[in-house]
Design a protein around this motif. Structure first.
Motif, PDB file in Angstrom:
ATOM      1  N   ALA A  34       0.828  -1.209   0.000  1.00 58.99           N
ATOM      2  CA  ALA A  34       0.000   0.000   0.000  1.00 58.99           C
ATOM      3  C   ALA A  34       0.860   1.255   0.000  1.00 58.99           C
ATOM      4  N   ALA A  35       1.897   1.290   0.840  1.00 64.05           N
ATOM      5  CA  ALA A  35       2.769   2.468   0.886  1.00 64.05           C
ATOM      6  C   ALA A  35       3.505   2.673  -0.433  1.00 64.05           C
ATOM      7  N   THR A  36       3.984   1.573  -1.024  1.00 61.86           N
ATOM      8  CA  THR A  36       4.696   1.694  -2.304  1.00 61.86           C
ATOM      9  C   THR A  36       3.756   2.164  -3.414  1.00 61.86           C
ATOM     10  N   ALA A  37       2.557   1.590  -3.452  1.00 63.32           N
ATOM     11  CA  ALA A  37       1.594   2.002  -4.484  1.00 63.32           C
ATOM     12  C   ALA A  37       1.202   3.466  -4.331  1.00 63.32           C
ATOM     13  N   LEU A  38       1.037   3.926  -3.083  1.00 60.54           N
ATOM     14  CA  LEU A  38       0.685   5.334  -2.865  1.00 60.54           C
ATOM     15  C   LEU A  38       1.827   6.251  -3.292  1.00 60.54           C
ATOM     16  N   LEU A  39       3.058   5.841  -2.990  1.00 58.69           N
ATOM     17  CA  LEU A  39       4.219   6.646  -3.407  1.00 58.69           C
ATOM     18  C   LEU A  39       4.290   6.762  -4.926  1.00 58.69           C
ATOM     19  N   LEU A  40       4.143   5.652  -5.619  1.00 59.67           N
ATOM     20  CA  LEU A  40       4.202   5.680  -7.085  1.00 59.67           C
ATOM     21  C   LEU A  40       3.034   6.470  -7.673  1.00 59.67           C
ATOM     22  N   THR A  41       1.876   6.384  -7.040  1.00 53.35           N
ATOM     23  CA  THR A  41       0.728   7.163  -7.520  1.00 53.35           C
ATOM     24  C   THR A  41       0.981   8.656  -7.390  1.00 53.35           C
ATOM     25  N   GLY A  42       1.524   9.070  -6.256  1.00 49.72           N
ATOM     26  CA  GLY A  42       1.835  10.478  -6.075  1.00 49.72           C
ATOM     27  C   GLY A  42       2.885  10.970  -7.055  1.00 49.72           C
TER      28      GLY A  42
END
Length: 848
Positions: free
Chosen positions: A405-413
């Protein structure tokens, strides 16, 4: 013998539907009561997100030109301005387009104050300027200058028997640098000394100004010529001669090159090979097709309530409606949000299952614990949360969904930010979901929800709401970029913070820790990076930053971290190295906070036009001093610092009541105080203060709509949007105008709760460090204590400066309000790391 019937087990009666529903409600009620803080925080975040969605739903339709078509016959010309180009930063008559007899298109800038830049494949061309290396001579009114030599580094020219040399930073007259001007401030004198002693690559570019009656500094005096009538400046690595100054006073600037003599005031350039032109902040893509020239405006474009505009018959617009719910090239953003939401849900399920197993284990062991004694039972109960957190962090399967979840949120941002910079910004609805997901990330990760984390999340949501209201209410298409950028930056910060929290929990569960020597070198490297970023801002940027970033925010974080490390070691200095050489190396590394402090002080004096960084550093220094006094139990120091703070309050009140007679004699920043004390006597320089006060007065207690801003959601912002820097320094004025003083009071209470939460978390870290039995645990507790106190002091300084500026308590000083203003660098480089540290420093407790 009589046979006996087998015994039948009596099954309890099955509960009815009403009983099942009642049991479910009772379970939910107990869970909500047990996690009342989390439930209240989620409710507030949901309400603020719903208000953002409601603002999007209620936003009226807005139209803007997708393409502007200009049709001219051969020999015809047309004058274009703000009405024809829909560019807010243009004059009424700004451009003159002409099509000559051969069918070629040419352009001329008619504005005396605003530049027009032509973008070609080979570089940029500013209308009203000429590269010095292409000239033979130039004339400013009646003064003729002959060029001896000119290249990208320096230019030499002569007039009246004097030889002048200019290198982009320093002007030399007959080989000698000119003296400082009589009215030069301390910062200007320091900058002159820097440029004199430093190599050319490290000098700070300063333009050469022609006109006036003084030969001093970078001024070349010309009799009966307006000061600044012409300039030479280093632009894009080349020295260029510019006609006019920002005030619009323009003298005749004649240049002679291989093609003849040209007046830069009436310079006409061909549009052959030009791909786009920049007017102010508006970019217009150019396509030429015979007798038609098509312009596609982007970025700063004026919005209209309906697709109807009176235009000259040679100009035709193709309209498009502003989109808020969908955008182009956003598939990666939606995929990232879906992965992040699914992974956060999986993480919560894993934590709930682990929590249930933990409770069942405690129920089985409870009789044994009672037999062992009350003391053992209490110890087992108090360490239950720590065992649960360790077990959850030690299991790779439990931490995997949270890490995804943290990695996906970082890449989304990152994807959303890159798309915005490339001109394909995500829609406002997508930014809403990005921001909401980032806020949920702070709450979904393992760890106890503290008052500071909950208040910080609510403040972030309130800031996003205010930025969305401002973006929807402004009459330009570009104002939504502040909201979109803040949402993307928040996602990046939350993703990085989540990964840091999971990494720290994983290492703590394994018992792996960094060595003290390694930590000190990492902090020293952090200081070097911060100093290099500050140097880049001084060399290539201005007071607004460099490369669209604010390195000063990173420097504040580095300064706080290094100071916290030094103060934490102060209590156990003799537990470190014993050899004198090791102590010397440690001193060299620990001197970094002083270097950073001096660098920030120098940046505040040289680069920034106000004294707000000095006040900010003063508040931070006082906060760190009080934190040290509390930790060392030094009552004399704490009393002295408190007395100094009270003395500062008395001094501000005295300045407010004493008047302006004594201030006129001040030479440094006196105008700031004069505008602050009597803004009506300075209507031009005091415009920001006057417009802010008017906006606050219109808001009253209940907002400008008398419904705390609920009826005005998504509607035009009115005159409040005309306040300079309303999205940044004066964001509080817009918030009070829209939501009233009662809404501001709720915001103040939330800000106070955030600061109180930081103090409580810092006090817990100090207690942990005080009772620790080894050097590493003691240093860690005290480091977190001082780090939180320093970060809280900076946030307090931002709150004080921003509210003081908006409410006219202090003179006008440019500092954003934490959480509320659209400051991407402040959010990413300071607030998100501070929230991450708060979450890491929170006392362990049972997860959800």
């Amino acid at each position: 013998m009589r046979a006996t019937a087998p015994l039948r087990t009596a099954h309890p009666p099955r509960p009815s539907a009403a009983q099942s529903l009642g049991a479910m409600l009772a379970t939910v009620s107990r869970a909500a009561f047990r996690h009342s803080g989390l439930a209240l925080t989620l409710a507030l975040l949901a309400a603020l997100a719903a208000l953002q969605a409601l603002a999007l739903l209620r936003a009226p339709a807005a139209w803007l030109p997708a393409e502007i078509t200009i049709q001219l016959a051969r020999g015809e010309s047309i004058v274009l301005g703000q009405r024809e180009l829909a560019a807010p930063q243009t004059d009424r008559q700004h451009l003159a387009l002409r099509r000559d007899g051969g069918g070629r298109w040419t352009i001329r800038n008619l504005s005396g104050a605003r530049q027009v830049v032509l973008l070609r494949d080979g570089g940029d061309q500013r209308l009203g300027s000429a590269p010095l290396h292409e000239l033979r001579r130039f004339q400013i009114d009646g003064a003729m200058f002959a060029l001896r030599s000119a290249d990208a580094r320096a230019a030499t020219f002569t007039r009246d028997g004097h030889a002048w040399r200019y290198d982009g930073a320093v002007l030399y007259r007959d080989g000698v640098q000119q003296a400082d001007c009589p009215d030069a401030h301390l910062a200007t004198r320091a900058l002159s000394v820097w440029n004199r002693v430093m190599p050319l690559a490290l000098t700070i570019a300063r333009p050469l100004s022609f006109g006036g009656n003084l030969y001093c500094d970078n001024r070349l005096g010309l009799a009966q010529v307006t000061p600044g009538a012409a300039q030479i400046a280093r632009i894009n690595g080349r020295l260029q001669l510019l006609a006019g100054n920002p005030d619009g006073d323009r003298a005749a600037v004649l240049v002679t090159d291989g093609a003849g003599q040209t007046d830069l005031r009436t310079q006409e350039a061909s549009l052959d090979g030009v791909s786009a032109l920049m007017i102010g902040h508006t970019r217009l893509q150019i396509t030429i097709d015979g007798d038609q020239l098509r312009l596609r405006p982007s970025r700063h474009v004026k919005l209209f309530s309906d697709p109807d505009q009176r235009l000259p018959e040679q100009v035709r617009w193709t309209w498009q409606q502003r989109t808020l719910w969908h955008g182009d090239h956003m598939d990666a953003v939606w995929i990232g949000l879906i992965i992040c939401a699914a992974s956060m849900s999986g993480s919560v399920v894993v934590r709930v299952a682990a929590n249930r197993r933990h409770r069942q284990t405690n129920q089985v062991r409870r009789p044994d614990a009672r037999k062992a004694g009350t003391t053992v039972a209490r110890a087992a109960a108090s360490s239950g949360a720590a065992r649960l957190a360790s077990a959850t962090a030690a299991s790779p399967l439990a931490a995997l969904p949270a890490g995804v979840a943290a990695t996906a949120l970082l890449l989304t941002g990152v994807t959303a930010l890159i798309a915005q910079r490339a001109g394909y910004a995500p829609s406002a609805a997508a930014s809403l979901l990005i921001g909401a997901t980032a806020l949920l990330m702070w709450l979904a990760l393992p760890g106890r929800l503290t008052l500071a984390t909950a208040a910080g999340a609510v403040l972030l949501a309130a800031g996003l709401l205010a930025q969305l209201e401002l973006g929807l209410g402004a009459p330009e298409s570009s104002w939504l970029r502040y909201y979109q950028k803040s949402a993307a930056m928040l996602a990046i910060g939350a993703g990085l913070g989540g990964m840091a929290r999971l990494w720290m929990q994983h290492r703590s569960a394994r018992g792996a820790h960094l060595r003290q020597h390694t930590i000190e070198w990492l902090l020293a490297l952090f200081a070097v990076v911060a100093l290099a970023a500050l140097a880049a801002q001084v060399l290539w940027g201005d007071e607004t930053g460099v490369f669209d970033l604010q390195p000063v925010e990173l420097a504040k974080l580095a300064l706080t971290a290094l100071s916290a490390h030094c103060l934490a070691l102060r209590f156990h200095w003799h537990s470190g190295p014993q050899r004198l050489a090791d102590h010397g190396a440690r001193w060299l590394r620990l001197i970094a906070p002083a270097l950073l402090f001096l660098a920030l002080l120098g940046l505040a004096l040289v680069q920034v036009d106000d004294f707000s960084p000095l006040i900010l550093l003063l508040v931070w220094s006082t906060g760190m001093g009080l934190a040290y006094a509390v930790a060392a139990r030094n009552r004399v120091l704490s009393t002295g610092l408190t007395a100094l703070a009270l003395l500062a309050v008395v001094a501000i009140a005295w300045l407010r009541m004493s008047g302006t007679d004594d201030l006129i004699r001040w030479g440094f920043y006196a105008d700031r105080f004069l505008v602050w004390l009597n803004p009506a006597e300075h209507p031009h320089t005091g415009q920001q203060l006057l417009l802010g006060a008017r906006a606050i007065g219109e808001g009253g207690w209940f907002g400008a709509d008398h419904w705390f801003g609920l009826r005005a959601l998504g509607q035009p912002a009115g005159a409040a949007v005309q306040i300079p820097a309303v999205q940044d320094d004066f964001a509080a004025s817009f918030f009070l105008n829209r939501h009233g003083l009662l809404g501001g009071l709720l915001l103040w209470l939330t800000q106070a709760a955030f600061l109180i939460g930081i103090v409580l978390t810092a006090a817990h870290a100090l207690r942990v460090g005080a009772v620790a039995r080894n050097f590493r645990h003691a240093w860690q507790g005290r480091f977190r204590y001082f780090m939180l106190c320093g970060g809280g002091a900076f946030v307090l300084g931002h709150f004080l400066l921003s509210w003081g500026t908006n409410l006219a308590i202090f003179p006008i000083m440019g500092q954003p309000m934490s959480f509320l203003s659209a400051g991407g660098s402040h959010l990413l480089f300071f607030l998100c790391p501070l929230l991450t540290l708060i979450a890491i420093s929170a006392p362990s407790s049972e997860g959800v």
